[in-house]
Design a protein around this motif. Structure first.
Motif, PDB file in Angstrom:
ATOM      1  N   PRO A 172       0.804  -1.227   0.000  1.00  0.00           N
ATOM      2  CA  PRO A 172       0.000   0.000   0.000  1.00  0.00           C
ATOM      3  C   PRO A 172       0.840   1.282   0.000  1.00  0.00           C
ATOM      4  O   PRO A 172       0.513   2.246  -0.704  1.00  0.00           O
ATOM      5  CB  PRO A 172      -0.835  -0.109   1.283  1.00  0.00           C
ATOM      6  N   ASP A 173       1.925   1.308   0.763  1.00  0.00           N
ATOM      7  CA  ASP A 173       2.776   2.501   0.804  1.00  0.00           C
ATOM      8  C   ASP A 173       3.472   2.728  -0.536  1.00  0.00           C
ATOM      9  O   ASP A 173       3.639   3.872  -0.971  1.00  0.00           O
ATOM     10  CB  ASP A 173       3.813   2.388   1.914  1.00  0.00           C
ATOM     11  N   ILE A 174       3.877   1.649  -1.194  1.00  0.00           N
ATOM     12  CA  ILE A 174       4.532   1.780  -2.496  1.00  0.00           C
ATOM     13  C   ILE A 174       3.553   2.315  -3.524  1.00  0.00           C
ATOM     14  O   ILE A 174       3.889   3.201  -4.318  1.00  0.00           O
ATOM     15  CB  ILE A 174       5.168   0.442  -2.913  1.00  0.00           C
ATOM     16  N   VAL A 175       2.332   1.805  -3.529  1.00  0.00           N
ATOM     17  CA  VAL A 175       1.302   2.325  -4.442  1.00  0.00           C
ATOM     18  C   VAL A 175       1.103   3.823  -4.195  1.00  0.00           C
ATOM     19  O   VAL A 175       1.062   4.627  -5.134  1.00  0.00           O
ATOM     20  CB  VAL A 175      -0.021   1.545  -4.281  1.00  0.00           C
ATOM     21  N   GLY A 176       0.993   4.215  -2.934  1.00  0.00           N
ATOM     22  CA  GLY A 176       0.817   5.621  -2.599  1.00  0.00           C
ATOM     23  C   GLY A 176       1.979   6.483  -3.051  1.00  0.00           C
ATOM     24  O   GLY A 176       1.787   7.580  -3.591  1.00  0.00           O
ATOM     25  N   ARG A 177       3.184   5.996  -2.835  1.00  0.00           N
ATOM     26  CA  ARG A 177       4.373   6.771  -3.234  1.00  0.00           C
ATOM     27  C   ARG A 177       4.430   6.961  -4.747  1.00  0.00           C
ATOM     28  O   ARG A 177       4.755   8.053  -5.229  1.00  0.00           O
ATOM     29  CB  ARG A 177       5.630   6.071  -2.725  1.00  0.00           C
ATOM     30  N   LEU A 178       4.113   5.906  -5.502  1.00  0.00           N
ATOM     31  CA  LEU A 178       4.105   6.023  -6.959  1.00  0.00           C
ATOM     32  C   LEU A 178       3.068   7.043  -7.421  1.00  0.00           C
ATOM     33  O   LEU A 178       3.327   7.842  -8.328  1.00  0.00           O
ATOM     34  CB  LEU A 178       3.837   4.666  -7.598  1.00  0.00           C
ATOM     35  N   ARG A 179       1.907   7.019  -6.808  1.00  0.00           N
ATOM     36  CA  ARG A 179       0.866   7.991  -7.156  1.00  0.00           C
ATOM     37  C   ARG A 179       1.289   9.400  -6.769  1.00  0.00           C
ATOM     38  O   ARG A 179       1.012  10.356  -7.499  1.00  0.00           O
ATOM     39  CB  ARG A 179      -0.451   7.602  -6.481  1.00  0.00           C
ATOM     40  N   ASP A 180       1.954   9.539  -5.627  1.00  0.00           N
ATOM     41  CA  ASP A 180       2.396  10.858  -5.166  1.00  0.00           C
ATOM     42  C   ASP A 180       3.357  11.523  -6.157  1.00  0.00           C
ATOM     43  O   ASP A 180       3.393  12.759  -6.247  1.00  0.00           O
ATOM     44  CB  ASP A 180       3.079  10.770  -3.797  1.00  0.00           C
ATOM     45  N   VAL A 181       4.136  10.726  -6.874  1.00  0.00           N
ATOM     46  CA  VAL A 181       5.071  11.309  -7.846  1.00  0.00           C
ATOM     47  C   VAL A 181       4.485  11.370  -9.257  1.00  0.00           C
ATOM     48  O   VAL A 181       5.195  11.678 -10.205  1.00  0.00           O
ATOM     49  CB  VAL A 181       6.453  10.602  -7.829  1.00  0.00           C
ATOM     50  N   GLY A 182       3.175  11.088  -9.376  1.00  0.00           N
ATOM     51  CA  GLY A 182       2.479  11.328 -10.636  1.00  0.00           C
ATOM     52  C   GLY A 182       2.155  10.136 -11.507  1.00  0.00           C
ATOM     53  O   GLY A 182       1.586  10.293 -12.582  1.00  0.00           O
ATOM     54  N   HIS A 183       2.496   8.924 -11.074  1.00  0.00           N
ATOM     55  CA  HIS A 183       2.189   7.746 -11.873  1.00  0.00           C
ATOM     56  C   HIS A 183       0.745   7.303 -11.630  1.00  0.00           C
ATOM     57  O   HIS A 183       0.187   7.521 -10.552  1.00  0.00           O
ATOM     58  CB  HIS A 183       3.136   6.587 -11.528  1.00  0.00           C
ATOM     59  N   GLU A 184       0.153   6.698 -12.639  1.00  0.00           N
ATOM     60  CA  GLU A 184      -1.133   6.039 -12.476  1.00  0.00           C
ATOM     61  C   GLU A 184      -0.834   4.597 -12.081  1.00  0.00           C
ATOM     62  O   GLU A 184       0.037   3.966 -12.681  1.00  0.00           O
ATOM     63  CB  GLU A 184      -1.937   6.075 -13.772  1.00  0.00           C
TER      64      GLU A 184
END
Length: 145
Positions: free
Chosen positions: A16-28
């Protein structure tokens, strides 16, 4: 920015944290725990609370006939088809490895995120990148890996 299929395990607390971090930097990011259709991600317990006691024949039967299994499979397959990148987040199970293999076979980018203590896998050489930190993942996604 990338469209990422985050392949991992329900048992991986980092997912879950990795998904959030990827989204935070602009990835879908496709998150199997929370598919875009709003129905919670697939779990065998939904099919049968006693799923761990199944015979191989019962597993095959329910995998191929149960509507909840079909829904979970189609959610994830659509996520895979939509994504241009697979991030295999270790540790994970067999399904995530099948998903990563599918990406490799499709000629799509496949990044493996591993860490100390993970068992080595020879066929990881199929991946486009093998990263040992989220910083390395972000660099690979930016084309600097």
């Amino acid at each position: 920015m990338a469209r990422i299929y985050a392949a991992s395990s329900w048992r991986n607390p980092l997912q879950p944290d990795i998904v959030g971090r990827l989204r935070d930097v602009g990835h879908e990011v496709y998150d199997f725990r929370n598919p875009p259709n709003g129905i919670p991600g697939f779990a065998w317990e939904e099919v049968d609370p006693d799923w761990q006691a199944w015979s191989a024949a019962r597993y095959r039967e329910l995998l191929t006939t149960h509507p909840i299994a079909a829904r979970g499979f189609l959610n994830d397959l659509r996520g895979m088809q939509w994504a241009d990148t697979c991030l295999l987040i270790l540790p994970c199970g067999r399904s995530a490895h099948l998903e990563a293999g599918w990406f490799c076979g499709q000629g799509k980018r496949c990044i493996i995120l591993t860490r100390d203590g993970e068992e080595p896998e020879l066929m990881a050489l199929l991946a486009t990148d093998i990263c040992v930190s989220m910083t390395e993942v972000e660099q690979a996604l930016a084309g600097h890996g």
